[in-house]
Design an enzyme around this catalytic site. Structure first.
Site, PDB file in Angstrom:
ATOM      1  N   ASN A  12       0.882  -1.162   0.186  1.00 21.39           N
ATOM      2  CA  ASN A  12      -0.032  -0.018  -0.067  1.00 21.39           C
ATOM      3  C   ASN A  12       1.009   1.220   0.035  1.00 21.39           C
ATOM      4  O   ASN A  12       1.397   1.446   1.014  1.00 21.39           O
ATOM      5  CB  ASN A  12      -0.730  -0.094   1.407  1.00 21.39           C
ATOM      6  CG  ASN A  12      -1.628   1.185   1.527  1.00 21.39           C
ATOM      7  OD1 ASN A  12      -1.745   1.977   0.425  1.00 21.39           O
ATOM      8  ND2 ASN A  12      -2.241   1.502   2.784  1.00 21.39           N
ATOM      9  N   LYS A  14       0.179   4.444  -0.452  1.00 17.97           N
ATOM     10  CA  LYS A  14      -0.372   5.663   0.129  1.00 17.97           C
ATOM     11  C   LYS A  14      -0.249   6.467  -0.902  1.00 17.97           C
ATOM     12  O   LYS A  14      -0.305   6.558  -1.919  1.00 17.97           O
ATOM     13  CB  LYS A  14       0.009   5.698   1.537  1.00 17.97           C
ATOM     14  CG  LYS A  14      -0.122   4.410   2.651  1.00 17.97           C
ATOM     15  CD  LYS A  14      -0.143   4.671   4.099  1.00 17.97           C
ATOM     16  CE  LYS A  14      -0.188   3.155   4.750  1.00 17.97           C
ATOM     17  NZ  LYS A  14      -0.095   3.407   6.306  1.00 17.97           N
ATOM     18  N   HIS A  98      -9.561   1.505   4.884  1.00 19.52           N
ATOM     19  CA  HIS A  98      -8.320   1.268   5.726  1.00 19.52           C
ATOM     20  C   HIS A  98      -8.517   2.391   6.911  1.00 19.52           C
ATOM     21  O   HIS A  98      -9.123   3.489   6.831  1.00 19.52           O
ATOM     22  CB  HIS A  98      -7.090   2.013   4.874  1.00 19.52           C
ATOM     23  CG  HIS A  98      -5.812   1.953   5.403  1.00 19.52           C
ATOM     24  ND1 HIS A  98      -5.231   2.924   6.454  1.00 19.52           N
ATOM     25  CD2 HIS A  98      -4.683   1.078   5.077  1.00 19.52           C
ATOM     26  CE1 HIS A  98      -4.150   2.493   6.704  1.00 19.52           C
ATOM     27  NE2 HIS A  98      -3.732   1.513   5.888  1.00 19.52           N
ATOM     28  N   GLU A 100      -6.818   4.863   7.919  1.00 19.34           N
ATOM     29  CA  GLU A 100      -6.542   6.092   7.841  1.00 19.34           C
ATOM     30  C   GLU A 100      -7.745   6.681   7.164  1.00 19.34           C
ATOM     31  O   GLU A 100      -8.071   7.997   7.380  1.00 19.34           O
ATOM     32  CB  GLU A 100      -5.376   6.301   6.883  1.00 19.34           C
ATOM     33  CG  GLU A 100      -4.025   6.161   7.595  1.00 19.34           C
ATOM     34  CD  GLU A 100      -2.973   5.575   6.671  1.00 19.34           C
ATOM     35  OE1 GLU A 100      -2.850   5.516   5.544  1.00 19.34           O
ATOM     36  OE2 GLU A 100      -1.810   4.966   7.495  1.00 19.34           O
ATOM     37  N   GLU A 170      -5.505  -5.032  10.749  1.00 13.39           N
ATOM     38  CA  GLU A 170      -4.559  -3.685  10.962  1.00 13.39           C
ATOM     39  C   GLU A 170      -4.787  -2.969  12.283  1.00 13.39           C
ATOM     40  O   GLU A 170      -5.585  -2.206  12.274  1.00 13.39           O
ATOM     41  CB  GLU A 170      -4.443  -2.878   9.932  1.00 13.39           C
ATOM     42  CG  GLU A 170      -4.242  -3.523   8.518  1.00 13.39           C
ATOM     43  CD  GLU A 170      -3.581  -2.464   7.420  1.00 13.39           C
ATOM     44  OE1 GLU A 170      -2.331  -2.645   6.819  1.00 13.39           O
ATOM     45  OE2 GLU A 170      -4.254  -1.251   7.161  1.00 13.39           O
ATOM     46  N   GLY A 176       2.523   2.179  10.776  1.00 17.14           N
ATOM     47  CA  GLY A 176       3.453   3.357  10.640  1.00 17.14           C
ATOM     48  C   GLY A 176       4.187   3.639  11.956  1.00 17.14           C
ATOM     49  O   GLY A 176       4.809   4.796  12.255  1.00 17.14           O
ATOM     50  N   SER A 216       3.421  -2.116  10.606  1.00 17.32           N
ATOM     51  CA  SER A 216       4.860  -2.548  10.680  1.00 17.32           C
ATOM     52  C   SER A 216       5.349  -3.765  10.365  1.00 17.32           C
ATOM     53  O   SER A 216       6.396  -4.069  11.005  1.00 17.32           O
ATOM     54  CB  SER A 216       5.224  -1.955  12.246  1.00 17.32           C
ATOM     55  OG  SER A 216       4.826  -0.647  12.437  1.00 17.32           O
TER      56      SER A 216
END
Ligand code: PGA
Length: 254
Positions: A12, A14, A98, A100, A170, A176, A216
């Site tokens: 991904n 991003k 996701h 985010e 996730e 991250g 991660s």
């Protein structure tokens, strides 16, 4: 390592990579991964690079994914992109929900379910993301949160559609941050997800669905995570942005 389901490892990217950078990255991945048959490898570039990456990977075993799409097929939705538009570029997968997007674009389970149905209608395979925040984990609410996200985000899918759907677990606190879930923590939640899928659909469907871990993932932890019986792949952010780190994750997972 022998797995019950074929591993699927997805990069991904991003909001990273110009077209030139994206092409550099996929050319490198093509070279490194030419012999890999054991894993489904997917890259999800930003939409601006999809057309060029699509052409560049035509003669390879790398598949294309998108990071998001609209729940609508077309019309007055400024800034949105439909499943049909992605299909024009041979996109096969689409990441939906996701964390985010759940956080910044306020996407909710109901919207994600609509998008998943629209994806299937266009023969795109959704990668539906779920995961708890740190506060939720510390309050011992992981199963409750993930269970509710699954029920809402997969609502309305048929059994056949579910089999063609990928679930990505996730944990938000691992994305991250450099702090991945331990293999045990991932396996526990993955087994729970499979149990929820069995109750929402049936055992046979649950056995076939691939459940990825994300948060991660790097070459150093990929093998241990992938060796867990219910971990069927990875959704990789930061470490998917360079040829070496992404191809090492894939090679270490086989
Ligand atoms: P990360 O991101 O690998 O950089 O933690 C994972 C993701 O957001 O899918």
């Amino acid at each position: 390592m022998e797995k019950e389901r074929k591993l699927i490892i997805v990069g991904n990217w991003k909001m990273n990579k110009t077209v030139a950078e994206a092409l550099d990255l996929v050319q490198g991945l093509k070279r490194e991964l030419a012999a890999v048959k054991e894993v489904d490898v997917v890259v999800c570039p930003p939409v601006t690079a999809i057309a060029d990456v699509s052409k560049a990977i035509l003669d390879s075993n790398i598949r294309l994914g998108a990071q998001n799409m609209s729940e609508h097929n077309g019309g007055a939705f400024t800034g949105e992109i439909s499943a049909g538009m992605l299909k024009e570029f041979s996109v096969r997968y689409v990441i939906l929900g996701h964390s985010e997007r759940r956080q910044h674009q306020k996407e909710c389970d109901g919207l994600i379910a609509k998008k998943a149905l629209a994806a299937h209608a266009a023969s795109l395979r959704p990668i539906v993301c779920v995961g708890e925040t740190l506060a939720e984990r510390e309050a011992d609410q992981t199963k409750e949160v993930v269970g509710k996200q699954l029920e809402g985000s997969l609502a309305g899918l048929t059994k056949d559609q579910m089999v063609e759907t990928v679930v990505a677990y996730e944990p938000v606190w691992a994305i991250g941050t450099g702090r991945n879930a331990s293999a045990d923590q991932a396996q526990t939640v993955h087994a729970f997800i499979r149990q929820v899928l069995a109750s929402l659909f049936n055992e046979a469907v649950a056995k076939r669905v691939r459940i990825q871990y994300g948060g991660s993932v790097k070459s150093a932890n990929a093998r241990e995570l992938m060796s867990q019986s219910d971990v069927d792949g990875a959704l990789v952010g930061g470490a998917s942005l360079e040829v070496r780190s992404f191809s090492d994750i894939i090679k270490n997972s086989i």
